[in-house]
Design a protein around this motif. Structure first.
Motif, PDB file in Angstrom:
ATOM      1  N   ARG A   1      -4.046  -1.907  -3.118  1.00  0.00           N
ATOM      2  CA  ARG A   1      -5.387  -1.971  -3.694  1.00  0.00           C
ATOM      3  C   ARG A   1      -5.476  -1.102  -4.938  1.00  0.00           C
ATOM      4  NH1 ARG A   1     -10.275   0.503  -2.442  1.00  0.00           N
ATOM      5  NH2 ARG A   1     -12.079  -0.813  -2.867  1.00  0.00           N
ATOM      6  N   ASP A   2      -4.941   0.108  -4.844  1.00  0.00           N
ATOM      7  CA  ASP A   2      -4.941   0.984  -6.022  1.00  0.00           C
ATOM      8  C   ASP A   2      -4.163   0.365  -7.159  1.00  0.00           C
ATOM      9  OD1 ASP A   2      -4.580   4.078  -4.100  1.00  0.00           O
ATOM     10  OD2 ASP A   2      -6.334   2.840  -4.607  1.00  0.00           O
TER      11      ASP A   2
ATOM     12  N   THR B   1      -6.031  -2.436  -8.673  1.00  0.00           N
ATOM     13  CA  THR B   1      -7.122  -1.879  -9.487  1.00  0.00           C
ATOM     14  C   THR B   1      -6.595  -1.464 -10.852  1.00  0.00           C
ATOM     15  OG1 THR B   1      -8.240  -1.072  -7.514  1.00  0.00           O
ATOM     16  CG2 THR B   1      -8.849  -0.047  -9.600  1.00  0.00           C
ATOM     17  N   LEU B   2      -5.459  -0.793 -10.833  1.00  0.00           N
ATOM     18  CA  LEU B   2      -4.884  -0.348 -12.095  1.00  0.00           C
ATOM     19  C   LEU B   2      -4.500  -1.535 -12.972  1.00  0.00           C
ATOM     20  CD1 LEU B   2      -2.663   2.670 -10.964  1.00  0.00           C
ATOM     21  CD2 LEU B   2      -4.917   2.692 -11.995  1.00  0.00           C
ATOM     22  N   ARG B   3      -4.033  -2.592 -12.352  1.00  0.00           N
ATOM     23  CA  ARG B   3      -3.715  -3.798 -13.149  1.00  0.00           C
ATOM     24  C   ARG B   3      -4.984  -4.343 -13.787  1.00  0.00           C
ATOM     25  NH1 ARG B   3      -0.763  -6.199 -15.440  1.00  0.00           N
ATOM     26  NH2 ARG B   3      -0.331  -8.187 -14.415  1.00  0.00           N
ATOM     27  N   VAL B   4      -6.064  -4.349 -13.008  1.00  0.00           N
ATOM     28  CA  VAL B   4      -7.332  -4.821 -13.568  1.00  0.00           C
ATOM     29  C   VAL B   4      -7.750  -3.926 -14.726  1.00  0.00           C
ATOM     30  CG1 VAL B   4      -9.795  -5.098 -13.084  1.00  0.00           C
ATOM     31  CG2 VAL B   4      -8.100  -5.916 -11.445  1.00  0.00           C
ATOM     32  N   LEU B   5      -7.541  -2.636 -14.583  1.00  0.00           N
ATOM     33  CA  LEU B   5      -7.946  -1.689 -15.632  1.00  0.00           C
ATOM     34  C   LEU B   5      -7.057  -1.774 -16.878  1.00  0.00           C
ATOM     35  CD1 LEU B   5      -8.728   1.490 -13.496  1.00  0.00           C
ATOM     36  CD2 LEU B   5     -10.348  -0.127 -14.490  1.00  0.00           C
TER      37      LEU B   5
ATOM     38  N   LEU C   1      -5.243  -9.542  -7.903  1.00  0.00           N
ATOM     39  CA  LEU C   1      -6.137  -8.762  -8.756  1.00  0.00           C
ATOM     40  C   LEU C   1      -7.602  -9.105  -8.487  1.00  0.00           C
ATOM     41  CD1 LEU C   1      -4.343  -8.809 -12.229  1.00  0.00           C
ATOM     42  CD2 LEU C   1      -3.852  -7.472 -10.184  1.00  0.00           C
ATOM     43  N   ILE C   2      -7.825 -10.343  -8.166  1.00  0.00           N
ATOM     44  CA  ILE C   2      -9.204 -10.767  -7.971  1.00  0.00           C
ATOM     45  C   ILE C   2      -9.693 -10.302  -6.601  1.00  0.00           C
ATOM     46  CG2 ILE C   2     -10.681 -12.792  -7.704  1.00  0.00           C
ATOM     47  CD1 ILE C   2      -8.738 -14.148  -9.773  1.00  0.00           C
TER      48      ILE C   2
ATOM     49  N   VAL D   1      -8.969  -7.777  -5.029  1.00  0.00           N
ATOM     50  CA  VAL D   1      -9.185  -6.340  -4.953  1.00  0.00           C
ATOM     51  C   VAL D   1     -10.593  -5.950  -5.404  1.00  0.00           C
ATOM     52  CG1 VAL D   1      -8.522  -5.550  -7.286  1.00  0.00           C
ATOM     53  CG2 VAL D   1      -7.873  -4.230  -5.305  1.00  0.00           C
ATOM     54  N   LEU D   2     -11.218  -6.832  -6.174  1.00  0.00           N
ATOM     55  CA  LEU D   2     -12.570  -6.521  -6.632  1.00  0.00           C
ATOM     56  C   LEU D   2     -13.554  -6.503  -5.477  1.00  0.00           C
ATOM     57  CD1 LEU D   2     -12.681  -8.783  -9.827  1.00  0.00           C
ATOM     58  CD2 LEU D   2     -12.313  -6.325  -9.724  1.00  0.00           C
ATOM     59  N   LYS D   3     -13.219  -7.263  -4.438  1.00  0.00           N
ATOM     60  CA  LYS D   3     -14.196  -7.480  -3.375  1.00  0.00           C
ATOM     61  C   LYS D   3     -13.916  -6.711  -2.099  1.00  0.00           C
ATOM     62  CE  LYS D   3     -16.834 -10.434  -5.477  1.00  0.00           C
ATOM     63  NZ  LYS D   3     -18.183 -10.023  -5.854  1.00  0.00           N
TER      64      LYS D   3
ATOM     65  N   ARG E   1     -13.019  -3.767   0.557  1.00  0.00           N
ATOM     66  CA  ARG E   1     -13.208  -2.331   0.706  1.00  0.00           C
ATOM     67  C   ARG E   1     -11.843  -1.655   0.897  1.00  0.00           C
ATOM     68  NH1 ARG E   1     -17.126   1.251   2.532  1.00  0.00           N
ATOM     69  NH2 ARG E   1     -18.706  -0.350   2.676  1.00  0.00           N
TER      70      ARG E   1
ATOM     71  N   LEU F   1      -9.207 -11.729 -16.044  1.00  0.00           N
ATOM     72  CA  LEU F   1      -8.458 -11.638 -14.783  1.00  0.00           C
ATOM     73  C   LEU F   1      -7.983 -13.015 -14.346  1.00  0.00           C
ATOM     74  CD1 LEU F   1     -10.720  -9.213 -12.747  1.00  0.00           C
ATOM     75  CD2 LEU F   1      -8.420  -8.774 -13.565  1.00  0.00           C
TER      76      LEU F   1
ATOM     77  N   ARG G   1      -7.608  -6.527 -21.489  1.00  0.00           N
ATOM     78  CA  ARG G   1      -8.357  -5.726 -20.511  1.00  0.00           C
ATOM     79  C   ARG G   1      -8.210  -4.251 -20.824  1.00  0.00           C
ATOM     80  NH1 ARG G   1      -5.713  -8.920 -16.737  1.00  0.00           N
ATOM     81  NH2 ARG G   1      -4.499  -7.158 -15.949  1.00  0.00           N
TER      82      ARG G   1
ATOM     83  N   PHE H   1     -16.388  -2.006 -10.051  1.00  0.00           N
ATOM     84  CA  PHE H   1     -16.217  -2.860  -8.873  1.00  0.00           C
ATOM     85  C   PHE H   1     -17.286  -2.551  -7.827  1.00  0.00           C
ATOM     86  CE2 PHE H   1     -12.011  -4.127 -10.229  1.00  0.00           C
ATOM     87  CZ  PHE H   1     -11.510  -3.017 -10.894  1.00  0.00           C
ATOM     88  N   GLN H   2     -17.476  -3.490  -6.942  1.00  0.00           N
ATOM     89  CA  GLN H   2     -18.457  -3.296  -5.864  1.00  0.00           C
ATOM     90  C   GLN H   2     -18.089  -2.104  -4.985  1.00  0.00           C
ATOM     91  OE1 GLN H   2     -19.051  -6.765  -3.400  1.00  0.00           O
ATOM     92  NE2 GLN H   2     -20.561  -5.754  -2.100  1.00  0.00           N
ATOM     93  N   PHE H   3     -16.816  -1.959  -4.686  1.00  0.00           N
ATOM     94  CA  PHE H   3     -16.398  -0.863  -3.808  1.00  0.00           C
ATOM     95  C   PHE H   3     -15.674   0.231  -4.582  1.00  0.00           C
ATOM     96  CE2 PHE H   3     -17.894  -2.563   0.045  1.00  0.00           C
ATOM     97  CZ  PHE H   3     -17.718  -3.941   0.012  1.00  0.00           C
TER      98      PHE H   3
ATOM     99  N   ASN I   1     -13.351   1.324  -6.090  1.00  0.00           N
ATOM    100  CA  ASN I   1     -11.903   1.265  -6.381  1.00  0.00           C
ATOM    101  C   ASN I   1     -11.385   2.477  -7.133  1.00  0.00           C
ATOM    102  OD1 ASN I   1     -12.626  -1.434  -5.539  1.00  0.00           O
ATOM    103  ND2 ASN I   1     -10.653  -2.110  -6.338  1.00  0.00           N
TER     104      ASN I   1
ATOM    105  N   LYS J   1     -12.987   4.613 -22.045  1.00  0.00           N
ATOM    106  CA  LYS J   1     -12.113   4.057 -23.081  1.00  0.00           C
ATOM    107  C   LYS J   1     -12.921   3.450 -24.235  1.00  0.00           C
ATOM    108  CE  LYS J   1     -10.470   0.550 -20.308  1.00  0.00           C
ATOM    109  NZ  LYS J   1      -9.884  -0.720 -19.891  1.00  0.00           N
TER     110      LYS J   1
END
Lengths: 789, 243
Positions: free
Chosen positions: A688-689, A692-696, A781-782, A784-786, A788, B66, B93, B101-103, B105, B165
Motif C-alpha cells: 500500500r505504501d 501510494t508512492l507510485r501515485v505520488l 495503484l487505483i 490503493v486509493l480506496k 484502508r 493513474l 503525476r 486519498f480517502q484513507f 495513505n 510540491k
C-alpha cells in the motif's frame, strides 16, 4: 469430500507457492544433509564393526626385530591377552612392468594351517596359498585390479635382495588395510603399494626367519586394560628389538577411519541444524504475515463456530504440507547423495560396505526433526491469531509503532532521503528479524567457504611439502643403515645429479608418564634436498643440540621447548637417553623429532650411516636409474616424488570438486530462500505504501529501492559476519580432520574463496530480488486509493 | 440544459474531452465513462459529485494520470496525456499533480514532516515541509508519526504532502469519507485555504451533496455521463456547511 477449510488451505498455499517452494527447498536440503551424513556414518561404522568382528581384527599390534616363536607363550600369559598371533612381516620391492619405480609390497605370513586366527584375510577371488607352496601369494585386490592382475598372474618380487616370480593364487582384502598406506607413506596408492600374504614357511625361508617372528597381533579379553597390556608386551619384547606396541587408535588404517567418522559426526549435527533453523525462521516470517493478513478471515471462521484448535490445526496443516514436500524431496535427495557418498568411500576404504537403499529410522528422524523445527518456527506466529477474540480480530490491527531512535540524532542521518529513512526505520522496528535474516545469509556464506577452503591449502601445502621441503626427485630407503660413503656410490649412478642422505631411527619419546612411539631423524647441517618448513611456510633450522620436535608430538608428551625428555632407542644398544627439546615445529605431515645427523650418531653410538638417500635425477635417464637402483640388494623401497604428488592430487581433487559443488548449491538455496521470503513479506506489508508512492510520482526504480533496501542491508550485514563464521568453522573443521597425527592441513583460505562465496551470495540475493521486483509492476495503484489496509 | 459557462473565457488547465472508459469484468463490459467532457479551470475549486458507481473515481483516476481512457483526449495545458506511456504519466503525476486519498495513505514509518519531505525531495520547486505543514496548521505535530495523529490530522498532513510540491492540480478523492463531521469540516477548510492562498486548481470528488456548496463549480456525474456542469452561485465557506 474435501473440507472447506482444507480447500482454503490449498488455495492459500497455491498463492504462496513461490515462498512455500523456497522454504520447502531449505527443508529438503536440511533433511538430505542429515540423511546423507548419518547414513554414511552408520554405514561406515557398522561396516567397519562387522568387518572387524567377522575377520577378527586385532586390538594390539607390535613390531620387533626378531623373537623365537616360543616367546608368544609369554605374551599369552600377559593378563588381558585373549590370544596372540605371531607373524613374519617383511617389505619387498615389486618391479612390475609399467611402473617407473618398483612398487612396494608388504608380505605378511599366513599360518601353516588354517586361516589366520587374527587379522584374517577376505579372499575375493581365487584361494589361499597352499602350505608348502613357496611361490604362491595372495595379493591385495585393489593393487591387482590396478595392474590387471588376476589369479594365475605372475608378479615379480624382490625378497631379501633376490628376485622371485610369485604366482598370484588369490586376490584379497583385510581389516588391517581398509585404508592401505605403506609404512612411512603419506597416502594410499593402489598402484604402488600391495599388502601380500604368503605361507609362513616361504616368507621365513626367504628372510631367514624360520622358527621366529617379527610381528605380533593380539586380541584382548573384554574389559582388559589396554595400557597395562601394552606396557607388559613392551617389557617382554624389548630384548627382541620391540619397536613399541600400540592399539587400534594408532593403527594407521583404523585411525584414518576413526578420523573420518569423527568428522562426519561433527557435521551431522551442525549442518542439518543450520538448514532447519533457517527454515523455521522463514516459516515464522511468512506465517506471521499470513496470519496478520488473514485476521478478518480468522475472525469470521471463529465467529461461525470453529474453535481455537481448529484454527491452529488449519495453520499447522499448512506448514505440514510445506514441510512434507520438503521432507520428501530431502529424503529422495538424501538417499541419492548417501549412495554417492558411499560410492566415494568404497574408492578409498576397502571394506565390504553394508548398504541399504534408505535407512528408514534415519529418514524418519530427519522428517520428525524438520516438523519439530517448523512447529517451533510458527508457534508464536499462530498463537496470536488463535488466542485473539473474534471481535478484536475483525477490527483492523493497531497501526505499527514506529519511533525515532537515538541513532537518528547523528547529523549524517538527518540528511538522508526519506526513502532511505523508510528503510532504516523498518529495520530498526524489527531488529531481531534483521539479525536473524543476516544470520541466515551468514550461514549460507560460511557453508560455501567450508565447501571450498580445502582446495586453498591444498596447492600451497603440496608446494611446501614437495617443492620446498622434499627437494629430491627420488628417495631410496634401505633395508638397514648403510655407511655414508654409499651416497658416493649412488652419486655415480646414471642420471643422478645430486645426492643427500639422512639417518632415521624408531624411538619412544617419553616425558613423565606420557610417551609416544615415533622416529628421530638426523639431518646433515648442509642438507640441500631435505629442508624443514612450518605450515606458515617459514623455514626452520635444525638446532645445534637437542631436538626440534613436531608441535603435535610435544603436545602429546605434554612437553615444551626447554624440557628434558627421554628417548628410548629401539635400535643399537636400545638404551635410554635424555635430550632437551630445543624447539618445536608446526609442520604438516607426521609427528617426529629432528636433530643434527652427527648428534644422532652420537646418540646411537655408531659411525656415520644413512638409511634414506635422496636423489636429484635427470629425467631423461630416470628409467635407467631405476633399473640400477632395483638391483641394489640393500634397497628396500624407492619412492618417486612426482608419482606421490600425482596420487595425492588425484585423490583429493575428486572429492573436493563434488563437495564444493554440493555445498555451494545448498548455500545458494538458503540465500535465495532468505532474501526471497523476506522481500515477499516486505512487499505484502508495504504494498500500500509503495503503491501510494507510485501515485505520488515515484518511479518503479525508486520504490524498488525502498522494498529491497531492507534486504540489501540484511545481505550486506550478513556478508562480513559470514566471512568470520566461515573462517571459524573452517578452523573448527580442521581440528577434527581425519588423522591429525598423519596430516595437518594449514589454515589457509584464499581471497578467491572469500570472493567466490560473496559473489554467490550476492548473485542469489540479486536473483531473488529480481523475482520479487517483477511484482512491483502489478501494484494496484487505483485500488490503493480506496483501501484502508 | 445547463447555462452557458462563463468560465469559457478562463483557460482549462486540464480537461477531458469525450472520454470513455470501458472495463472488461469477466464476460461483461462495464462502461464506467461514456463520453465525458469536463474542463478544470485554472485556480478554481471544482466538486465532482455523484453517487457510488457514477464514474467519478474513474474520471479522477484518468485526470490524475493513474489510468488511461479507452477513447477520448485528456489535455494538460494543450498536451494530450491520454496516449502517454507509463513513464510520462509518472512524470506528470510527479511534477504536476497532488493527491489526497480517502484513507490518507501516509507512510507509517515517517513522521508528519518526513511524509511531506518525501515528496519535496523529488520536486523541482517545493515548499519547505515546515511551511506546508504550517499551511494546514500542524507545525506543532510535525515530528509525530501517523499512529500518533488523529484521522483529521493525518488527512491534513496528507494535504500538506500533496501541496508541498506546489502542483498545478490538487485531486482529492473523498477526503472526508473516513472522518466525522467536525473533522471533515476542518479538512475542507484546509483544502479551501490551499485553493485560495496558493491558487492551486482543486478537484474534490464526493458522493456527499452538501460539500458541493464550497465549490466554484459543480460537475455532476451519473451513470458515466455528465448530467450537469454548473457554476455555484452561492459559494459558502466550509465552516458554514451543515449536513
Amino acid at each position: 469430500m474435501v473440507k472447506v477449510l482444507d480447500r482454503k488451505l490449498l488455495r492459500d498455499l497455491t498463492r504462496l507457492k513461490g515462498q512455500a517452494l523456497t522454504i520447502a527447498l531449505v527443508v529438503a536440503v536440511g533433511v538430505a544433509n542429515y540423511i546423507t551424513l548419518r547414513s554414511a556414518w552408520r554405514a561406515l561404522g557398522d561396516s567397519r564393526a562387522a568387518y572387524y568382528e567377522d575377520y577378527r581384527f586385532a586390538d594390539v599390534f607390535a613390531r620387533l626385530k626378531r623373537a623365537p616363536d616360543s616367546v608368544v607363550n609369554l605374551l599369552h600369559d600377559v593378563p588381558g591377552v585373549a590370544s596372540a598371533y605371531p607373524r613374519v612381516v617383511e617389505e619387498v620391492l615389486l618391479p612390475i612392468e609399467g611402473l617407473l619405480t618398483p612398487g612396494h609390497g608388504q608380505i605378511i605370513s599366513l599360518p601353516l594351517h588354517g586361516r589366520p586366527p587374527l587379522n584374517d584375510v577376505q579372499v575375493r577371488a581365487g584361494r589361499f596359498p597352499e602350505p608348502g607352496r613357496g611361490n604362491e601369494v595372495l595379493v591385495y585386490e585393489p593393487f591387482a585390479i590396478a595392474h590387471g592382475l588376476t589369479p594365475g598372474s605372475i608378479i615379480p618380487a624382490i625378497l631379501n635382495g633376490k628376485l622371485h616370480e610369485l604366482i598370484i593364487v588369490g586376490l584379497a582384502i583385510s581389516p588391517e588395510f581398509v585404508f592401505a598406506i605403506e609404512p612411512g607413506g603419506m597416502t594410499s596408492d593402489d598402484e604402488r603399494f600391495a599388502p601380500m600374504w604368503m605361507s609362513k614357511s616361504a616368507v621365513a625361508a626367504a628372510f631367514q626367519m624360520e622358527g621366529a617372528f617379527n610381528d605380533v597381533v593380539i586380541r584382548l579379553e573384554p574389559g582388559a586394560d589396554e595400557r597395562a597390556v601394552l606396557i607388559a608386551i613392551d617389557r617382554i619384547l624389548q630384548r627382541f628389538g620391540g619397536l613399541g606396541a600400540y592399539g587400534r587408535d594408532i593403527q594407521v588404517s583404523n585411525a584414518i577411519l576413526d578420523g573420518e567418522l569423527a568428522q562426519i559426526e561433527a557435521m551431522v549435527i551442525v549442518l542439518p541444524s543450520v538448514f532447519l533453523a533457517v527454515a523455521a525462521f522463514l516459516l515464522n516470517v511468512v506465517f506471521s504475515r499470513l496470519v496478520a493478513l488473514q485476521r478478518a478471515q480468522i475472525a469470521v471462521i471463529k465467529a461461525v463456530g470453529y474453535g481455537n484448535s481448529a484454527v491452529a490445526l488449519h495453520y499447522l496443516k499448512m506448514v505440514s504440507v510445506i514441510v512434507l514436500i520438503g521432507s520428501l524431496l530431502g529424503v529422495g535427495l538424501g538417499a541419492w547423495l548417501a549412495d554417492g557418498m558411499l560410492d566415494l568411500y568404497t574408492r578409498f576404504f576397502r571394506l565390504p560396505m553394508t548398504r541399504t537403499r534408505l535407512d528408514l529410522p534415519i529418514a524418519i528422524n530427519a522428517v520428525v526433526a524438520s516438523f519439530v523445527a517448523a512447529v517451533l518456527g510458527i508457534g508464536f506466529a499462530i498463537r496470536s491469531a488463535v488466542t485473539l477474540p473474534p471481535a478484536e480480530a475483525m477490527r483492523p490491527p493497531s497501526p505499527a509503532r514506529y519511533r525515532s531512535s537515538a541513532v537518528e540524532r547523528f547529523p549524517i542521518l538527518r540528511k538522508v532521503r526519506q526513502t532511505t529513512m523508510m528503510v532504516f526505520r523498518e529495520i530498526w522496528r524489527r531488529p531481531l528479524r534483521t539479525v536473524l535474516s543476516s544470520t541466515g545469509i551468514a550461514f549460507a556464506l560460511a557453508i560455501i567457504i567450508l565447501g571450498r577452503f580445502g582446495k586453498d591449502a591444498h596447492g600451497p601445502i603440496l608446494d611446501l611439502q614437495f617443492g620446498r621441503q622434499q627437494r629430491e626427485d627420488i628417495s631410496v630407503i634401505f633395508g638397514h643403515e648403510v655407511e655414508d660413503r654409499s651416497l658416493g656410490y649412488l652419486a655415480h649412478l646414471p642420471g643422478v645429479d645430486q645426492v643427500d642422505g639422512y639417518r632415521s631411527t624408531p624411538v619412544r619419546f617419553r616425558s613423565g608418564p606420557r610417551w609416544r612411539d615415533s622416529i628421530l631423524i638426523g639431518l646433515p647441517p648442509d642438507s640441500h634436498l631435505r629442508r624443514l618448513f612450518n605450515r606458515q611456510f617459514r623455514p626452520a633450522r635444525i638446532p645445534h643440540s637437542g631436538i626440534l620436535m613436531t608441535d603435535v608430538l610435544a603436545d602429546i608428551l605434554g612437553a615444551e621447548p626447554g624440557d628434558l625428555i627421554e628417548v628410548e632407542l629401539k635400535e643399537g644398544d636400545r638404551g635410554t637417553r635424555q635430550i632437551r627439546i630445543a624447539g618445536t615445529i608446526d609442520e604438516a605431515f607426521g609427528i617426529q623429532g629432528y636433530m643434527q645427523k652427527s648428534t644422532l650418531h652420537e646418540l646411537l653410538r655408531e659411525k656415520p650411516t644413512v638409511n634414506t638417500a635422496l636423489l636429484r635425477v635427470d629425467p631423461a635417464r630416470e628409467v635407467e636409474l631405476h633399473q640400477r637402483l632395483t638391483d641394489i640388494p640393500t634397497v628396500q623401497s624407492i619412492h618417486r616424488k612426482r608419482t606421490l604428488l600425482e596420487r595425492f592430487e588425484e585423490q583429493t581433487s575428486q572429492t573436493m570438486y563434488v563437495i564444493t559443488l554440493i555445498l555451494t548449491l545448498f548455500a545458494t538455496a538458503i540465500a535465495v530462500a532468505v532474501v526471497y521470503n523476506n522481500a515477499r513479506v516486505s512487499l505484502s506489508v508495504r504494498s500500500r505504501d509503495l503503491a501510494t508512492l507510485r501515485v505520488l510520482g515515484f518511479t518503479r526504480a525508486e520504490i524498488s529501492a525502498i522494498l529491497l533496501g531492507e534486504q540489501a542491508v540484511q545481505v550486506f550485514l550478513g556478508i562480513p559476519f559470514g566471512l568470520l563464521l566461515g573462517t571459524w568453522a573452517a578452523k573448527a573443521l580442521l581440528e577434527l580432520q581425519a588423522d591429525p597425527e598423519q596430516f595437518r592441513m594449514p589454515m589457509l583460505i584464499s581471497s578467491r574463496t572469500y570472493a567466490f562465496a560473496v559473489v554467490v551470495i550476492l548473485a542469489a540475493a540479486v536473483l531473488s530480488a529480481l523475482l520479487v521486483r517483477r511484482r512491483l509492476d502489478t501494484l494496484d495503484l487505483i485500488g490503493v486509493l480506496k483501501t484502508r489496509e | 440544459m445547463s447555462e452557458p459557462n462563463p468560465n469559457s473565457e478562463r483557460s482549462a488547465i486540464l480537461s477531458a474531452h469525450d472520454v470513455t472508459k470501458t472495463y472488461r469484468m469477466g464476460d461483461v463490459d462495464v462502461h464506467a465513462l461514456r463520453g465525458v467532457t469536463v474542463p478544470l479551470y485554472e485556480g478554481e475549486l471544482m466538486v465532482l459529485l455523484g453517487p457510488s458507481g457514477s464514474g467519478k473515481s474513474t474520471l479522477l483516476n484518468i485526470l490524475g494520470a493513474l489510468d488511461v481512457p479507452t477513447s477520448g483526449e485528456v489535455l494538460y495545458r494543450g498536451s494530450d496525456i491520454a496516449t502517454a506511456g507509463e513513464r510520462e504519466l509518472t512524470r506528470f503525476r510527479r511534477e504536476h499533480v497532488g493527491f489526497v486519498f480517502q484513507f490518507y495513505n501516509l507512510v507509517p514509518s515517517l513522521t508528519a514532516r518526513e511524509n511531506v519531505a518525501l515528496v519535496t525531495e523529488i520536486s523541482s520547486e517545493p515548499l519547505d515541509p515546515r511551511d506546508a505543514l504550517e499551511l494546514v496548521g500542524l507545525t506543532h505535530r510535525m515530528d509525530h508519526f501517523p499512529a500518533q495523529l488523529s484521522g483529521g490530522e493525518q488527512q491534513r498532513v496528507a494535504i500538506a504532502r500533496a501541496v508541498a510540491k506546489q502542483p498545478s492540480i490538487l485531486l482529492c478523492d473523498e477526503p472526508t469519507g473516513a472522518l466525522d463531521f467536525k473533522t471533515g469540516i476542518r479538512v475542507l477548510e484546509v483544502i479551501d485555504e490551499v485553493n485560495r492562498s496558493l491558487g492551486t486548481t482543486t478537484a474534490v470528488i464526493t458522493h456527499h451533496a452538501p460539500i458541493a456548496s464550497i465549490a466554484d463549480r459543480v460537475v455532476t456525474l451519473s451513470d458515466g455521463m455528465v448530467s450537469s456542469d454548473e457554476r455555484n452561485p452561492k459559494k459558502v465557506s466550509p465552516a458554514n456547511l451543515t449536513w
